[in-house]
Enzyme design. Structure first.
Site, mmCIF file in Angstrom:
data_model
loop_
_atom_site.group_PDB
_atom_site.id
_atom_site.type_symbol
_atom_site.label_atom_id
_atom_site.label_comp_id
_atom_site.label_asym_id
_atom_site.label_seq_id
_atom_site.Cartn_x
_atom_site.Cartn_y
_atom_site.Cartn_z
ATOM 1 C CE LYS A 89 -4.195 2.010 0.739
ATOM 2 N NZ LYS A 89 -3.671 2.954 -1.118
ATOM 3 C CD GLN A 110 2.947 4.576 2.165
ATOM 4 O OE1 GLN A 110 3.744 5.580 1.341
ATOM 5 N NE2 GLN A 110 2.129 4.272 2.953
ATOM 6 C CE LYS A 113 4.574 7.500 5.653
ATOM 7 N NZ LYS A 113 3.785 8.232 4.452
ATOM 8 C CE LYS A 125 4.614 7.417 -2.275
ATOM 9 N NZ LYS A 125 3.749 8.300 -1.226
ATOM 10 N N GLY A 164 -3.108 8.454 -4.505
ATOM 11 C CA GLY A 164 -2.267 9.552 -5.167
ATOM 12 C C GLY A 164 -1.071 9.747 -4.048
ATOM 13 C CG ASP A 165 3.320 10.774 -2.946
ATOM 14 O OD1 ASP A 165 3.341 11.005 -2.214
ATOM 15 O OD2 ASP A 165 4.733 11.655 -3.736
ATOM 16 C CG ASN A 239 -4.090 16.140 -0.629
ATOM 17 O OD1 ASN A 239 -3.902 15.113 0.588
ATOM 18 N ND2 ASN A 239 -5.300 16.240 -1.232
HETATM 19 P P1 NDP Z 1 0.484 17.709 -4.244
HETATM 20 O O1 NDP Z 1 1.174 17.191 -5.332
HETATM 21 O O2 NDP Z 1 -0.616 18.067 -4.178
HETATM 22 O O3 NDP Z 1 1.244 18.664 -3.346
HETATM 23 C C1 NDP Z 1 2.722 19.206 -3.955
HETATM 24 C C2 NDP Z 1 2.917 20.574 -3.134
HETATM 25 O O4 NDP Z 1 4.572 20.685 -2.920
HETATM 26 C C3 NDP Z 1 2.513 21.210 -4.825
HETATM 27 O O5 NDP Z 1 2.066 22.276 -4.336
HETATM 28 C C4 NDP Z 1 4.153 21.472 -5.405
HETATM 29 O O6 NDP Z 1 3.734 23.296 -6.047
HETATM 30 C C5 NDP Z 1 4.638 22.050 -3.934
HETATM 31 N N1 NDP Z 1 6.483 22.061 -4.132
HETATM 32 C C6 NDP Z 1 7.065 20.950 -4.584
HETATM 33 N N2 NDP Z 1 8.086 20.685 -4.491
HETATM 34 C C7 NDP Z 1 8.488 21.814 -3.821
HETATM 35 C C8 NDP Z 1 9.646 22.500 -3.982
HETATM 36 N N3 NDP Z 1 10.732 22.486 -3.734
HETATM 37 N N4 NDP Z 1 8.961 23.438 -2.832
HETATM 38 C C9 NDP Z 1 7.664 24.292 -2.356
HETATM 39 N N5 NDP Z 1 6.648 23.879 -2.827
HETATM 40 C C10 NDP Z 1 6.671 23.063 -3.747
HETATM 41 O O7 NDP Z 1 1.149 16.514 -3.419
HETATM 42 P P2 NDP Z 1 0.731 16.113 -1.801
HETATM 43 O O8 NDP Z 1 0.414 17.057 -0.923
HETATM 44 O O9 NDP Z 1 -0.031 15.306 -1.719
HETATM 45 O O10 NDP Z 1 2.168 15.599 -1.031
HETATM 46 C C11 NDP Z 1 3.261 16.608 -0.328
HETATM 47 C C12 NDP Z 1 3.908 15.505 0.298
HETATM 48 O O11 NDP Z 1 3.273 15.101 1.533
HETATM 49 C C13 NDP Z 1 4.785 14.646 -0.249
HETATM 50 O O12 NDP Z 1 6.266 15.230 0.570
HETATM 51 C C14 NDP Z 1 4.244 13.245 -0.163
HETATM 52 O O13 NDP Z 1 4.978 12.059 0.095
HETATM 53 C C15 NDP Z 1 3.821 13.755 1.152
HETATM 54 N N6 NDP Z 1 2.532 12.646 1.500
HETATM 55 C C16 NDP Z 1 1.418 13.252 0.558
HETATM 56 C C17 NDP Z 1 0.208 12.344 1.134
HETATM 57 C C18 NDP Z 1 -1.294 12.214 0.470
HETATM 58 O O14 NDP Z 1 -1.493 11.514 0.714
HETATM 59 N N7 NDP Z 1 -1.116 12.976 -0.477
HETATM 60 C C19 NDP Z 1 0.488 10.917 2.250
HETATM 61 C C20 NDP Z 1 1.620 11.343 2.218
HETATM 62 C C21 NDP Z 1 2.476 11.391 2.637
HETATM 63 P P3 NDP Z 1 4.342 23.331 -7.462
HETATM 64 O O15 NDP Z 1 2.242 22.966 -7.887
HETATM 65 O O16 NDP Z 1 4.307 24.574 -7.847
HETATM 66 O O17 NDP Z 1 4.085 22.100 -8.112
#
Ligand code: NDP
Length: 444
Positions: A89, A110, A113, A125, A164-165, A239
């Site tokens: 997962k 993961q 976690k 992943k 998603g991620d 997200n």
């Molecule tokens: P999204 O794609 O929804 O959002 C990622 C965000 O981070 C965007 O706003 C993106 O900007 C920004 N970003 C990426 N790189 C940079 C950077 N170098 N500096 C500043 N901003 C940056 O992804 P998620 O919110 O789903 O995931 C974010 C993190 O959380 C990841 O590490 C993911 O592995 C982790 N995560 C996510 C989960 C989930 O349920 N979605 C669960 C657990 C962990 P831009 O739009 O400009 O690309």
């Protein structure tokens, strides 16, 4: 040399081109020394060597055509890291930076976690170096269909359940699910984060961000503190970041800054989160293009400088290694009391050292952001039972899980001589469950 040190040397030799993977292994092995001392059976049974080696690594070609008919080729990945306690997962990431090393580090994190959630899910992943930014919906659909055509051979509701991620949200999950169903001719819970009308769970979208804030609340409670009146800086605006920001606001905190890869926005009186959500999520704009009706919101073109802002709480929710030692020192100097990771491995090892040394409350991602995968497991339960639970029911389960993860991490830290170090506690508690199940299942 200890068993942990020898295992690390072995890992470095076998994965010379995967620095993020080595970084995550090093952190975990650094916490496991007292566990190995207390139980020599782990070494006799080669548990660590097996624990750091993925069960299966799949790499495949993804060919697709853009709207003008031009052919493109990307690379697809799925790392099925450990299935000891349940089906693999873990999410799918679509981002140009994706390569095997990032996939292995994310899959390894993961495993720990998912173990911490207390639910029966193994770790995996996947993803691709495809960049959804700037692509039309039709191009994203064709890419997703091609990606799933190959991935569908390797996944299944009881085998491997992606979600998603970064770069994979509701739109991508919908296209991926549609293609899986077309190929396999079954309706099963093979993906989580699905739309509510076709098997999704309420709260899944909000779960990582909300769960992060529940975990943060537990960290603060241990020092008789709470979120009310605190100034919070959140990196990212995807997200995780958006839903963490919403929950901070509901809990009486003020989100003074958020970012994306183009820079950050700042307003000392609080930024307009709903406006950022609409701009990023619906219109797919960059944060600098989001309209800022609230007076006094400024834009700065360097996303890394967000950590220079004075705040009480920092929530890195964007990507790995986005907060380094220097940024950590600035946060400490500016009086930051707590850092909780919404992203996976956003703080560098140097930054973590600074937080621990200065007694800043530090919540590691594998514990603090586990709410997303926990709610994915709740989505799987609903799919298997053909049930649909209310928002309040799912949110209550999520909260209980996050409180338990905090307790497990805190108790394990205490038991193994790392009192107050939630990173070590999360590594130990996550490891023990999987390791003991591996022993029970023999040498496989
Ligand atoms: P999204 O794609 O929804 O959002 C990622 C965000 O981070 C965007 O706003 C993106 O900007 C920004 N970003 C990426 N790189 C940079 C950077 N170098 N500096 C500043 N901003 C940056 O992804 P998620 O919110 O789903 O995931 C974010 C993190 O959380 C990841 O590490 C993911 O592995 C982790 N995560 C996510 C989960 C989930 O349920 N979605 C669960 C657990 C962990 P831009 O739009 O400009 O690309």
């Amino acid at each position: 040399m200890t068993y942990c040190q020898r295992t690390l040397e072995h890992a470095i030799k076998r994965n010379p081109c995967d620095p993020e993977f080595i970084q995550s292994i090093k952190e975990v092995l650094g916490s496991l020394e007292p566990v190995m001392d207390a139980n020599p059976r782990y070494e006799e049974l080669g548990i660590l060597e097996r624990f750091i080696e993925p069960e299966r690594q799949i790499i495949f070609r993804v060919s697709w055509t853009d709207d003008s008919g031009k052919v493109h080729v990307n690379r697809g990945f799925r790392i099925q890291f450990n299935s000891t306690i349940g089906p693999y997962k873990g999410g799918l990431r679509f981002h140009p930076s994706v390569y095997i090393g990032i996939m292995k580090f994310l899959a390894f994190e993961q495993v720990l976690k998912n173990s911490l959630t207390g639910l029966p899910i193994g770790g995996g992943k996947g993803g691709s170096d495809f960049d959804p930014k700037g692509k039309s919906d039709a191009e994203v659909m064709r890419f997703c269909q091609s990606f799933m055509t190959e991935l569908s051979r390797h996944i299944g509701g009881d085998l491997d359940v992606p979600a998603g991620d970064i770069g994979v949200g509701a739109r991508e999950i919908g296209f991926l699910y549609g293609q899986y169903k077309r190929i396999k001719n079954v309706s099963e819970g093979v993906l989580t984060g699905k739309g509510i009308t076709y098997g999704g769970s309420l709260v899944r979208k909000e779960a990582t961000g909300y769960g992060l804030v529940y975990f943060l609340e537990e960290m603060l409670k241990s020092k008789n503190l709470d979120i009310k009146g605190k100034k919070v800086v959140i990196s990212g605006s995807g997200n995780v970041a958006i839903h963490a920001a919403q929950k901070i606001q509901q809990s009486g905190g003020t989100v003074i800054a958020m970012s994306d890869s183009s820079g950050y926005i700042y307003n000392p009186d609080g930024i307009n989160i709903e406006m950022v959500k609409a701009g990023k999520e619906i219109e797919r704009k960059s944060i600098k293009e989001c309209p800022f009706p609230s007076k006094g919101t400024e834009f700065n073109g360097s996303c890394r400088e967000i950590w220079q802002l004075k705040c009480d709480i920092a929530l890195p929710c964007a990507t790995e290694n986005e907060l380094d030692e220097q940024a950590a020192q600035t946060l400490v100097k500016n009086g930051c009391i707590a850092v909780a990771e919404g992203a996976n491995m956003p703080c560098t090892p140097g930054a973590i050292k600074v937080f621990l040394k200065n007694k800043v409350l530090y919540g590691p991602g594998k514990a603090a952001n586990a709410g997303g995968v926990a709610t994915s497991a709740i989505e799987m339960q609903q799919n298997s039972m053909r049930m649909f639970w209310s928002f309040d029911e799912v949110e209550a389960k999520l909260k209980e899980i996050m409180i338990n993860i905090y307790k497990k991490s805190s108790n394990a830290a205490k038991e193994y001589g790392f009192e107050g170090n939630l990173m070590a506690g999360a590594n130990i508690a996550g490891f023990l469950k999987v390791a003991d199940a591996m022993i029970a299942q023999g040498i496989v």
